[in-house]
Design a protein around this motif. Structure first.
Motif, PDB file in Angstrom:
ATOM      1  N   ALA A   1       0.821  -1.211   0.000  1.00  0.00           N
ATOM      2  CA  ALA A   1       0.000   0.000   0.000  1.00  0.00           C
ATOM      3  C   ALA A   1       0.853   1.258   0.000  1.00  0.00           C
ATOM      4  O   ALA A   1       0.412   2.318  -0.449  1.00  0.00           O
ATOM      5  CB  ALA A   1      -0.926   0.002   1.215  1.00  0.00           C
ATOM      6  N   SER A   2       2.087   1.144   0.496  1.00  0.00           N
ATOM      7  CA  SER A   2       2.942   2.331   0.592  1.00  0.00           C
ATOM      8  C   SER A   2       3.379   2.836  -0.781  1.00  0.00           C
ATOM      9  O   SER A   2       3.661   4.032  -0.935  1.00  0.00           O
ATOM     10  CB  SER A   2       4.184   2.026   1.437  1.00  0.00           C
ATOM     11  N   ILE A   3       3.441   1.967  -1.780  1.00  0.00           N
ATOM     12  CA  ILE A   3       3.943   2.362  -3.100  1.00  0.00           C
ATOM     13  C   ILE A   3       3.065   3.448  -3.734  1.00  0.00           C
ATOM     14  O   ILE A   3       3.554   4.539  -4.050  1.00  0.00           O
ATOM     15  CB  ILE A   3       4.060   1.137  -4.034  1.00  0.00           C
ATOM     16  N   PRO A   4       1.771   3.216  -3.934  1.00  0.00           N
ATOM     17  CA  PRO A   4       0.949   4.283  -4.523  1.00  0.00           C
ATOM     18  C   PRO A   4       0.798   5.493  -3.601  1.00  0.00           C
ATOM     19  O   PRO A   4       0.712   6.631  -4.079  1.00  0.00           O
ATOM     20  CB  PRO A   4      -0.405   3.600  -4.772  1.00  0.00           C
ATOM     21  N   ILE A   5       0.776   5.269  -2.283  1.00  0.00           N
ATOM     22  CA  ILE A   5       0.646   6.391  -1.351  1.00  0.00           C
ATOM     23  C   ILE A   5       1.843   7.320  -1.457  1.00  0.00           C
ATOM     24  O   ILE A   5       1.709   8.555  -1.441  1.00  0.00           O
ATOM     25  CB  ILE A   5       0.498   5.883   0.094  1.00  0.00           C
ATOM     26  N   MET A   6       3.054   6.759  -1.581  1.00  0.00           N
ATOM     27  CA  MET A   6       4.259   7.570  -1.731  1.00  0.00           C
ATOM     28  C   MET A   6       4.193   8.440  -2.980  1.00  0.00           C
ATOM     29  O   MET A   6       4.594   9.603  -2.967  1.00  0.00           O
ATOM     30  CB  MET A   6       5.501   6.672  -1.794  1.00  0.00           C
TER      31      MET A   6
END
Length: 316
Positions: free
Chosen positions: A198-203
């Protein structure tokens, strides 16, 4: 693979998701603070722990990556400092110039990029390099940003102990060394994987939101020089660093080069705003913001070309 294919598979996803974040920031007034908090304290540590504990990269390779990043940073610091002084820059603009020329965006930009290009290995090395960058930014970066100001930068370097990524890396490496990592199909590891993914698109959304608030009031010449150092010279220095260390796995070497060739990170904006000062009519904050935006936009071209070169095996 053609440049168009590389752009479509590796660069376009980064640009597209960042553009969504840019739109949210520019037209909806979305602020990145809440997303930053969730990412820094939950998603990114989960990504680090899952990536490093499940990575097949050996301890010796990890040590070489650490040395390569340190050597790259030292070389770029010397080059940026000398270049800035050569063009007559003085504090506080000199400190800002050094920061933007040296420190790449290995987090919000580099982690998704390495994941798209090199898969799990790219992601695991990217989180390691990002943690190293975090330590250097909140120690050496604070000192550089505060040069010429009235504050005591040494007292502020304790901020590094509040960066969760540092502890996540230490914990992950300790678990690997002790051989007590839970099975990949365990509930704990699957939960960490979901959070980490989930951190990939949020970043990328955070990157776009942050860029939407950039002020382009910086001086043209220093922005151009700093951008040239960051996008053209930095990849060359990175290649020299990995060649001198002699990585046995060329894929690891290529990942390191790609990460260190990413555009200027957004953290220098925060450091300059917190620790620098304006003198003699200079506006270091505007200069840093302008350089972040320019290098990020131009990196669409430079990073695409670099990926093509790296995948061809022409340099490493």
């Amino acid at each position: 693979m053609s440049l168009l294919s590389i752009f479509a598979t590796a660069i376009l996803p980064v640009v597209a998701v960042s553009a969504v974040g840019f739109g949210l920031g520019r037209f909806k007034g979305v602020q990145p603070d809440a997303l930053n908090t969730v990412t820094v304290y939950v998603l990114a540590p989960a990504l680090v722990i899952h990536s490093l504990t499940t990575s097949t990269v050996t301890g010796g390779t990890i040590l070489k990556v650490v040395v390569a990043v340190a050597a790259f940073t030292a070389a770029m610091l010397a080059i940026a400092e000398a270049t800035g002084r050569l063009f007559g820059q003085t504090e506080p603009l000199l400190g800002a110039f050094v920061l933007v020329a040296v420190f790449p965006n290995t987090g919000n930009y580099g982690i998704p990029l390495a994941d798209f290009v090199f898969g799990p290995t790219g992601r695991s090395l990217a989180v390691l390099v990002t943690a190293l960058q975090g330590v250097m930014l909140y120690t050496l970066g604070i000192y550089i940003a505060a040069r010429g100001a009235d504050s005591d930068p040494v007292a502020d370097m304790k901020r590094v102990f509040g960066v969760p990524l540092v502890y996540a890396v230490v914990l992950s490496l300790a678990v690997r060394w002790l051989g007590v990592a839970p099975p990949a199909d365990s509930t704990l590891m699957q939960t960490l994987e979901i959070l980490g993914n989930a951190s990939i698109p949020i970043m990328l959304l955070i990157l776009g939101i942050q860029l939407s608030d950039v002020d382009m009031g910086g001086t043209l010449l220093p922005v151009g020089i700093a951008s040239g150092l960051k996008l053209v010279l930095a990849p060359v220095v990175a290649v020299v660093a990995v060649l001198l260390l002699g990585f046995q796995d060329p894929t690891v070497a290529r990942i390191v080069v790609l990460l260190l060739a990413t555009p200027t990170g957004v953290t220098p904006i925060i450091l300059i705003g917190a620790f620098s000062s304006e003198r003699n009519g200079f506006a270091p904050g505007e200069f840093v913001s302008a350089t972040v935006l320019v290098t990020t936009l131009l990196s669409v071209l430079t990073v695409t070309v670099l990926i093509s070169i790296l995948q061809s095996g022409a340099v490493v």
